[in-house]
Design an enzyme around this catalytic site. Structure first.
Site, PDB file in Angstrom:
ATOM      1  N   ASP A  47       0.853  -1.171   0.000  1.00 30.65           N
ATOM      2  CA  ASP A  47       0.000   0.000   0.000  1.00 30.65           C
ATOM      3  C   ASP A  47       0.894   1.226   0.000  1.00 30.65           C
ATOM      4  O   ASP A  47       2.055   1.133   0.362  1.00 30.65           O
ATOM      5  CB  ASP A  47      -0.776   0.047   1.329  1.00 30.65           C
ATOM      6  CG  ASP A  47      -2.132  -0.549   1.147  1.00 30.65           C
ATOM      7  OD1 ASP A  47      -2.373  -1.057   0.056  1.00 30.65           O
ATOM      8  OD2 ASP A  47      -2.938  -0.502   2.092  1.00 30.65           O
ATOM      9  N   ASP A  63      -4.191  -2.491   5.020  1.00 29.01           N
ATOM     10  CA  ASP A  63      -4.695  -2.026   6.310  1.00 29.01           C
ATOM     11  C   ASP A  63      -6.209  -1.988   6.331  1.00 29.01           C
ATOM     12  O   ASP A  63      -6.823  -2.113   7.357  1.00 29.01           O
ATOM     13  CB  ASP A  63      -4.127  -0.645   6.666  1.00 29.01           C
ATOM     14  CG  ASP A  63      -4.334   0.333   5.521  1.00 29.01           C
ATOM     15  OD1 ASP A  63      -5.006  -0.034   4.537  1.00 29.01           O
ATOM     16  OD2 ASP A  63      -3.834   1.464   5.600  1.00 29.01           O
ATOM     17  N   ASP A  98      -8.855  -4.934   1.998  1.00 28.32           N
ATOM     18  CA  ASP A  98      -7.641  -5.661   1.619  1.00 28.32           C
ATOM     19  C   ASP A  98      -7.686  -7.116   2.054  1.00 28.32           C
ATOM     20  O   ASP A  98      -6.801  -7.891   1.703  1.00 28.32           O
ATOM     21  CB  ASP A  98      -6.399  -5.017   2.262  1.00 28.32           C
ATOM     22  CG  ASP A  98      -6.147  -3.631   1.704  1.00 28.32           C
ATOM     23  OD1 ASP A  98      -6.470  -3.415   0.532  1.00 28.32           O
ATOM     24  OD2 ASP A  98      -5.642  -2.773   2.444  1.00 28.32           O
TER      25      ASP A  98
END
Length: 1173
Positions: A473, A794, A798
């Site tokens: 990310d 997070d 996801d």
């Protein structure tokens, strides 16, 4: 608590009386009532609430709590609630006691054989045969026959038993400490989980275990609900209840349609407040856990007694079946159930109990089994040769007759041969392997905690060492996640820094402050710093914090605005989600109309704007042409500076034209743009260096983000993910999908394979894109090796990608509960550099185990050959059973401790990853093993056959049955151990390095163990006497032994000089199941063989086969197996069902069966692009 509930059930026979009856503890509801209420869903639940309590606030009154103020925070009231309604804690399953673990360790086959041998030997030594004096039994009784003989017999048996006890205790202790660590980890994860409740009108974060019935809890996007409750007020709340119902569709919750919120379910969108009605074992999850616990125990009972408990089992299973299916579903979203073939195989294996096994353990088990088989053959041959030799010698050559009174004497001989055989077997079987893996993994996991990696699944640690790709990310991982607004476009002006409040028209300023303050989660705030001089604390969503910070920078305050319009006055909220990428809030205006505030990704929201505020705060029309202009002049320059651009807009509705609020597209349209702001999220200073390390180590880092492509590219360049002049791709989600899908819109692996190798940045991506990318890279067959992918995440969205990846990293600080639940490792500091540390530890585990193997196998080869040839030529193994066990202890237990605890060095990051199918024993290691074995065998055989001449001592060969230990054999034993000790130093390096002492002092455990073993060896030789078959040696003899030992180090240098490339004849060992099983005529057995190996390796990592070219002829056969390998790989990770159910392995099979049956649709389309043969 239980009887409380029962008494209250008896107390209220009819619901009508319930209203007046005095309830338990003065509350207006009993535990049983609340439990039965929570079992209803949707309309019937609503009806029940209305009948029994009037409405939700009625329920709150009964529970003595206020919907807005919450409970009064007084300890006695909370305690009373815990007494009546239970605590929010589900008691874990009892851990195994130390004795149970000892019993399990005793089940080891070799140990059982040894015990039998020792007991037989003991029994015979106490039996004094009457016919001893008669000469008839031959030279059996010759030799030292005095008092020493009687007492010597039992010592060997007792010593073997003692060493067995040692091995068992060490193994049991290891298992016990591993279990303890696991529980500690679990409780640490549980303690860290907090939930927001309202008490005394204040928002508090309390540990989940402290929730009580009657608490008013705030639920928001990404939460894992910790207790059951009834919704009081909700904004656009959607819940994923698949963990309970198995339905993957999100369920809309609202106070007037379906207010029931259940523990263990995930909040996918929206926010709200609920009153807690059931906690702990009485909540829906608690009920399932209790069922699971009961189910597990019943299984065990059934196994033990084998009685007809089937009826009982059936009923508890049907109860649990719904939930089991659900558990399986929860743990495997978006995994295709791999076809019917899987089911068949599952059924076949359903009988075998499963344990988590990683790639490494798979390879090791395979290797251990191969070595064990070889050892078994050797030991059998040894025994047969000894027995035949003795029988022929005694009865044929000497022509004796078997006399009845001589039987015990002969039997003693046979027992001695049997013990020698077992000894060979014991030395051959490397029991130390599992021990080394366990120690190495446990040690690494402990140390990784210091490096901010909280490992949830042991094997993730070692898989990480093989990682070839990391999909990370951007926000929070590569950047600091401390966002600030640095540029803005307000009233036709582009400000490069924060404008002075006086420069703005009051109307624009006022609208902006309201739009930001109201249209953000009220839980997001900016609090004063904790220490003097620190930065203000940002609580809640970081992007919203940046906007609120912008309000403060404009010298205004958001709190008064919020107090004026509290959360329950908001008319309608469309919460942020990854699809709409915007958030909107509707409030009523004083004139009875409505005003909608909206904020979101600028390129998405600007498309919905038809007006914009000019410098005087008046509307002017905003046409597509103006929009393109703005994107070019304002948004792209901001994005190229690495800023996220957010558009803030509003729209007014008059009282007459109230829209259909459910039609979101119509409501959020025709907007007026107030401002566009650029938010900076600076790159963490240590990230570029960490990414450089990854690239050096052969790991490709890709950035997957929801941000604008220009922002993403700018940040990727700052981090060093993309370098100027490189050939790489930066794609947006839409373009990515266009490239990988065919005309029908299906994903094609071939198209994906064209895209991913060069892809470095995927921007504006949806969670599905992330999952598609990860799955595509894992399933790809383009490279020579299957890719091993790590993913960081997070957000709730996801989850699927984290699950699919080989290793999922969740953020410990910013991560939602859902993400943590799906991950393998939690990064406690949310920092990318911690991932690099994880790679280092993973590679270190692999290397430690290879070092240990190199050492262990050298000892094995030598000891087995010595015992075997010695026994065949001199009818007596030069190394006695007890000595062998001591050697086994050195090389197994101690060496695994010494070599498995080597700390990792930076140099581990200088080589490419090994990949999934790299054999454990490389050619260099094979060269070392065989080279050192040659040296040791030469020395030992020289000593055995001409040692007595060299040292001028009596020969120890052909000694009679109970003769005292000879110096000759003691020297052989001592030399053998000395060589092992020095070879242990050689084993520290496995890539053919010259300096074996490099960094030896950074591992105190290693030094301590080598010196300790040396000291014990001196004691054994000088004072061990009869039990160890040793006689004390002189100083000169000791020096010779040491000299030969040091020779190992010199010889090591000689071996290092020989280039490995010259030795084409060396084979590598320890792949996955190998090519040898593939020959055509063996095909039938091959399938059996694979099945067998599969059991041993759990879901057999039938790893990819190497060297396909060598067996072109059987190409089809191989590719068939190769495909089945990718199956196994995909399945391997499905079994991590609920890491908390650590022990309930017996449940994992039925859940999968249910799953495969429940997903016929996905089973039909086999998305991996693999043809199923």
């Amino acid at each position: 608590m239980g009887d409380m509930a029962n008494s209250s059930i008896e107390f209220h026979p009819k619901p009508q009386q319930q209203r007046e009856a005095p309830h338990a503890g003065g509350f207006g509801c009993t535990l049983a009532e609340l439990r039965s209420l929570m079992e209803l869903r949707g309309a019937e639940a609503l009806q029940k609430v209305q009948e029994a309590y009037g409405d939700v606030s009625g329920l709150c009154r009964r529970l003595k709590t206020s919907p807005t103020e919450g409970l009064a925070d007084n300890a006695s009231d909370l305690e009373k609630r815990r007494q009546i309604y239970g605590q929010n804690f589900i008691p874990p399953k009892q851990p195994k006691t130390f004795l149970q673990l000892v019993w399990e360790a005793l089940q080891d086959v070799t140990l059982i054989i040894l015990e039998v041998a020792a007991i037989v030997s003991l029994g015979l030594s106490f039996y004094a045969p009457p016919g001893e004096e008669s000469e008839a039994c031959g030279n059996v009784s010759a030799g030292a026959e005095d008092e020493g003989e009687a007492e010597a017999g039992w010592i060997e048996g007792a010593a073997i038993l003692l060493s067995v006890v040692c091995v068992v205790l060490v193994t049991a202790f290891n298992d016990w400490s591993k279990e303890k660590q696991f529980r500690g980890l679990q409780s640490r994860i549980e303690q860290e989980q907090k939930f927001t409740v309202i008490r005394n009108g204040q928002l508090l974060q309390v540990p989940v275990a402290a929730l009580v019935v009657g608490d008013i809890a705030q639920v928001k996007y990404g939460d894992l609900l910790p207790a059951d409750g009834v919704l009081i007020q909700g904004n656009d709340l959607k819940i994923d209840e698949s963990s309970l119902t198995g339905e993957s569709d999100h369920v809309r919750k609202s106070a007037d349609k379906d207010p029931m919120l259940l523990s263990g379910t995930h909040v996918m969108e929206g926010s709200g407040r609920m009153v807690v009605t059931a906690v702990g074992v009485n909540s829906q999850t608690g009920i399932i856990f209790t069922l699971l616990g009961a189910g597990g125990e019943e299984e065990e009972k059934k196994d033990k007694k084998g009685k007809q408990q089937d009826g009982a089992m059936e009923s508890s299973q049907t109860k649990a079946k719904k939930q089991d299916g659900a558990v399986a579903m929860e743990m495997q979203p978006l995994k295709s159930a791999e076809g019917g073939e899987m089911e068949e195989r599952e059924k076949k294996k359903a009988t075998v109990p499963k344990k988590e096994k990683s790639v490494l353990q798979g390879k090791l088990t395979k290797l251990a089994v191969q070595i064990g088989k070889a050892g078994l053959v050797m030991s059998a041959i040894t025994v047969i040769i000894l027995v035949l030799y003795f029988v022929i010698e005694t009865f044929v050559v000497d022509g004796r007759v078997w006399l009845a009174e001589c039987t015990p004497v002969y039997v003693q001989y046979f027992v001695k041969f049997f013990i020698i055989g077992v000894t060979v077997l014991v030395v051959a079987v490397p029991e130390g392997l599992p021990l080394a893996v366990t120690i190495s993994l446990a040690y690494s996991v402990k140390k990784m905690m210091r490096d901010n990696n909280l490992v949830r699944h042991l094997d993730a640690c070692e898989t990480m060492g093989n990682a070839t790709a990391i999909c990370s990310d951007k926000t929070g991982t590569l950047t600091t996640n401390r966002m600030t607004v640095v540029q803005s476009y307000l009233g036709d002006t582009h400000y490069k820094e924060i404008p002075a409040p006086s420069a703005l028209t009051p109307k624009i300023l006022d609208l902006l402050v309201h739009a930001i303050s109201i249209n953000s989660a009220y839980t997001t705030k900016i609090l004063p710093p904790e220490k003097e001089g620190a930065l203000p604390r940002q609580v809640g969503n970081k992007t919203e914090c940046a906007l609120l910070g912008f309000v403060l920078d404009l010298k205004r305050d958001f709190q008064p605005v919020r107090e004026q319009i509290p959360e329950d006055k908001l008319y309608k909220v469309y919460t942020f989600n990854s699809v709409r990428k915007s958030m909107s809030t509707v409030i009523r205006t004083p004139d009875g109309g409505f005003r909608l505030f909206s904020k979101g990704a600028s390129e998405i929201l600007l498309k919905k704007c038809t007006n914009i505020l000019n410098s005087n705060g008046e509307l002017r029309s905003f046409r597509p042409r103006d929009r393109d202009d703005m994107v070019k002049k304002i948004i792209e320059p901001m994005a190229c500076d690495g800023l996220r651009t957010i558009c803030i807009a509003y729209r007014d509705f008059s009282a007459a034209q109230e829209p259909d609020w459910d039609n979101e597209n119509e409501v959020v349209g025709d907007l007026t743009c107030i401002a566009v702001v650029g938010i900076e999220d600076p790159v963490r200073p240590e990230v570029p260096e960490a990414i450089r390390k990854c690239q050096r180590a052969g790991i490709t880092v890709r950035m997957v983000t929801g941000d604008n492509i220009n922002t993403a590219r700018a940040i990727a360049a700052k981090c060093g993910i993309i370098q100027p002049g490189e050939d790489f791709l930066c794609l947006e989600g839409k373009e990515f999908n266009r490239r990988i899908r065919n005309e029908k819109g299906e994903i094609e692996q071939e198209r994906l394979d064209k895209v991913w190798p060069k892809l470095r940045v995927l921007a504006r991506s949806s969670p599905t894109d992330k999952h598609t990318l990860v799955k595509g890279i894992i399933d790809s067959t383009t490279g020579e090796q299957r890719q091993v992918v790590a993913v960081t995440g997070d957000g709730t969205n996801d989850g699927p990608a984290l699950k699919k990846a080989d290793v999922g990293f969740a953020m410990g600080i910013a991560g939602t509960d859902v993400a943590k639940e799906a991950s393998d490792i939690i990064l406690t500091d949310d920092n990318f550099t911690s991932i690099v540390k994880a790679v280092m530890w993973g590679r270190n585990v692999y290397d430690s185990i290879s070092k240990f193997l190199q050492f262990q196998l050298t000892v094995n080869v030598v000891a087995v050959i010595v015992a075997f040839t010695g026994a065949c030529i001199t009818q007596d193994s030069p190394l006695k059973a007890v000595q062998m066990l001591w050697v086994n202890l050195i090389m197994d237990t101690f060496a695994s401790l010494a070599l498995a605890t080597e700390p990792p060095t930076e140099s581990l990051l200088l080589r490419k990853p090994y990949g999934r199918d790299k054999p454990l024993i490389s050619r260099t290691m094979m060269k070392n093993i065989l080279g050192h074995a040659v040296y040791q065998l030469t020395i030992i055989f020289t000593l055995l056959f001409v040692g007595e001449l060299f040292f001028d001592i009596d020969s120890g060969r052909n000694a009679p049955l109970h003769s005292p230990p000879s110096e000759h054999y003691t020297i052989i034993f001592n030399t053998f151990v000395m060589m092992q000790l020095f070879n242990e130093v050689n084993a520290r390096k496995i890539h053919g390095e010259r300096n074996v002492f490099h960094g030896i002092f950074s591992n105190p455990i290693f030094c301590a163990i080598v010196l300790g073993t040396f000291a014990i060896q001196i004691v054994i030789v000088q004072f061990g006497g009869k039990p160890f078959s040793c006689s004390p040696l002189s100083t000169e003899q000791w020096l010779w032994c040491l000299f030969v030992g040091v020779g190992e180090l010199v010889w090591g240098q000689v071996i290092a000089t020989i280039p490995t490339s010259q030795l084409k004849c060396l084979k590598e060992a320890g792949h996955g199941p190998g090519k040898d099983e593939m020959a055509d005529e063996e095909l039938a057995e091959g399938e059996e063989e694979i099945d067998h190996a599969e059991r041993e390796l759990r879901r057999g990592q039938i790893l990819w086969f190497r060297g396909l070219n060598r067996i072109q002829t059987q190409m089809e056969v191989v590719s068939t197996f190769k495909r089945s390998g990718s199956f196994q790989g995909a399945v391997r990770r499905r079994s991590s069902v609920l890491s908390q159910l650590h022990d309930v392995t017996n449940l994992s099979t039925p859940t999968h069966l249910i799953l495969s049956a429940a997903n016929p649709a996905s089973a039909a389309g086999n998305p991996g692009g693999e043809g199923i043969p």
